[in-house]
Motif scaffolding. Structure first.
Motif, PDB file in Angstrom:
ATOM      1  N   ARG A 297       0.834  -1.215   0.000  1.00 30.10           N
ATOM      2  CA  ARG A 297       0.000   0.000   0.000  1.00 30.10           C
ATOM      3  C   ARG A 297       0.863   1.259   0.000  1.00 30.10           C
ATOM      4  NH1 ARG A 297      -3.418  -2.449  -2.169  1.00 30.10           N
ATOM      5  NH2 ARG A 297      -5.134  -3.440  -1.105  1.00 30.10           N
ATOM      6  N   LEU A 298       1.996   1.213   0.682  1.00 33.55           N
ATOM      7  CA  LEU A 298       2.889   2.377   0.651  1.00 33.55           C
ATOM      8  C   LEU A 298       3.456   2.577  -0.759  1.00 33.55           C
ATOM      9  CD1 LEU A 298       4.628   1.882   4.099  1.00 33.55           C
ATOM     10  CD2 LEU A 298       2.893   3.586   3.503  1.00 33.55           C
ATOM     11  N   TYR A 299       3.811   1.479  -1.434  1.00 34.21           N
ATOM     12  CA  TYR A 299       4.246   1.575  -2.828  1.00 34.21           C
ATOM     13  C   TYR A 299       3.120   2.143  -3.684  1.00 34.21           C
ATOM     14  CZ  TYR A 299       8.702  -0.965  -2.782  1.00 34.21           C
ATOM     15  OH  TYR A 299       9.999  -1.337  -2.605  1.00 34.21           O
ATOM     16  N   GLU A 300       1.892   1.684  -3.420  1.00 35.50           N
ATOM     17  CA  GLU A 300       0.732   2.147  -4.169  1.00 35.50           C
ATOM     18  C   GLU A 300       0.533   3.654  -3.970  1.00 35.50           C
ATOM     19  OE1 GLU A 300      -3.822   0.650  -4.812  1.00 35.50           O
ATOM     20  OE2 GLU A 300      -3.040   0.644  -2.758  1.00 35.50           O
ATOM     21  N   ILE A 301       0.692   4.124  -2.747  1.00 39.28           N
ATOM     22  CA  ILE A 301       0.547   5.555  -2.472  1.00 39.28           C
ATOM     23  C   ILE A 301       1.542   6.365  -3.295  1.00 39.28           C
ATOM     24  CG2 ILE A 301       0.891   7.343  -0.696  1.00 39.28           C
ATOM     25  CD1 ILE A 301      -0.303   5.240   1.313  1.00 39.28           C
ATOM     26  N   VAL A 302       2.801   5.929  -3.297  1.00 39.95           N
ATOM     27  CA  VAL A 302       3.816   6.645  -4.077  1.00 39.95           C
ATOM     28  C   VAL A 302       3.517   6.527  -5.572  1.00 39.95           C
ATOM     29  CG1 VAL A 302       6.266   6.723  -4.678  1.00 39.95           C
ATOM     30  CG2 VAL A 302       5.584   6.476  -2.294  1.00 39.95           C
TER      31      VAL A 302
ATOM     32  N   LEU B  88       2.805  14.702  -5.562  1.00 45.04           N
ATOM     33  CA  LEU B  88       3.676  15.261  -4.532  1.00 45.04           C
ATOM     34  C   LEU B  88       4.804  16.065  -5.154  1.00 45.04           C
ATOM     35  CD1 LEU B  88       3.827  12.209  -2.121  1.00 45.04           C
ATOM     36  CD2 LEU B  88       2.805  14.438  -1.623  1.00 45.04           C
ATOM     37  N   LYS B  89       5.400  15.534  -6.210  1.00 41.54           N
ATOM     38  CA  LYS B  89       6.490  16.231  -6.895  1.00 41.54           C
ATOM     39  C   LYS B  89       6.010  17.584  -7.420  1.00 41.54           C
ATOM     40  CE  LYS B  89       9.562  15.674 -10.898  1.00 41.54           C
ATOM     41  NZ  LYS B  89      10.763  16.232 -10.328  1.00 41.54           N
ATOM     42  N   GLU B  90       4.859  17.619  -8.056  1.00 41.06           N
ATOM     43  CA  GLU B  90       4.315  18.867  -8.595  1.00 41.06           C
ATOM     44  C   GLU B  90       4.065  19.895  -7.487  1.00 41.06           C
ATOM     45  OE1 GLU B  90       3.622  19.995 -11.752  1.00 41.06           O
ATOM     46  OE2 GLU B  90       4.756  18.239 -12.419  1.00 41.06           O
ATOM     47  N   VAL B  91       3.429  19.466  -6.405  1.00 41.27           N
ATOM     48  CA  VAL B  91       3.090  20.387  -5.320  1.00 41.27           C
ATOM     49  C   VAL B  91       4.360  20.870  -4.622  1.00 41.27           C
ATOM     50  CG1 VAL B  91       1.892  20.598  -3.112  1.00 41.27           C
ATOM     51  CG2 VAL B  91       0.773  19.439  -5.029  1.00 41.27           C
TER      52      VAL B  91
END
Length: 163
Positions: A104-109, A116-119
């Motif tokens: 699930r952590l992999y899925e989140i990323v 996240l990168k854009e923000v």
């Protein structure tokens, strides 16, 4: 439980030097035998629970005095203390993990990584979040609809240099 594979530098090879995997097995075994949580261990050693778990799983090294405290609490031999102080090689498999929590952590990323990168770029400029000057906490938020996991990642922003 998988830990980072390690290669022992030629300067440090000895018959009694444990790999990070062997070290982790001994630590986990002692932790279970003594019925201690990461939180309880961290309090006794005087460090953060997330960092302690990471070091015990082979992803960070410990300073000698901290390794000594941990080994005293868990009644572990000097070879474990030595292995705790060896710098790790932070590598992992590129296979998708099968453990549901880690997946699930992999899925989140995977789903939110680009977001996240854009923000982060909009708020800070072109650069990255440090994983060295970094801290992480794991908390629990009680909720009538089901308790919530609260993971806070706190890393220094490192701007890319313009040439």
């Amino acid at each position: 439980m998988k830990t980072a594979p390690t290669q022992t530098p030629s300067c440090c090879k000895a018959d009694s030097l444990l790999t990070k995997e062997q070290m982790t097995e001994r630590i986990i075994s002692a932790k279970v035998k003594k019925q201690l949580t990461w939180t309880a261990l961290a309090e006794q050693v005087g460090v953060d629970e997330v960092w302690l778990a990471s070091a015990c799983l082979g992803m960070n090294s410990m300073k000698h005095d901290l390794a000594e405290k941990l080994c005293a609490v868990l009644e572990l031999p000097a070879e474990v203390l030595t292995a705790l102080t060896v710098f790790p090689h932070k590598r992992w498999s590129f296979e998708i993990p099968q453990d549901p929590l880690i997946y699930r952590l992999y899925e989140i990323v995977g789903v939110y990584g680009e977001t996240l990168k854009e923000v982060i770029h909009e708020k800070f400029g072109d650069g990255i979040m440090s994983a060295i000057d970094f801290s992480m906490t794991v908390g629990k938020e009680e909720n009538p609809a089901g308790d919530r996991v609260v993971i806070t990642l706190n890393g220094k922003f490192l701007p890319y240099k313009s040439w």
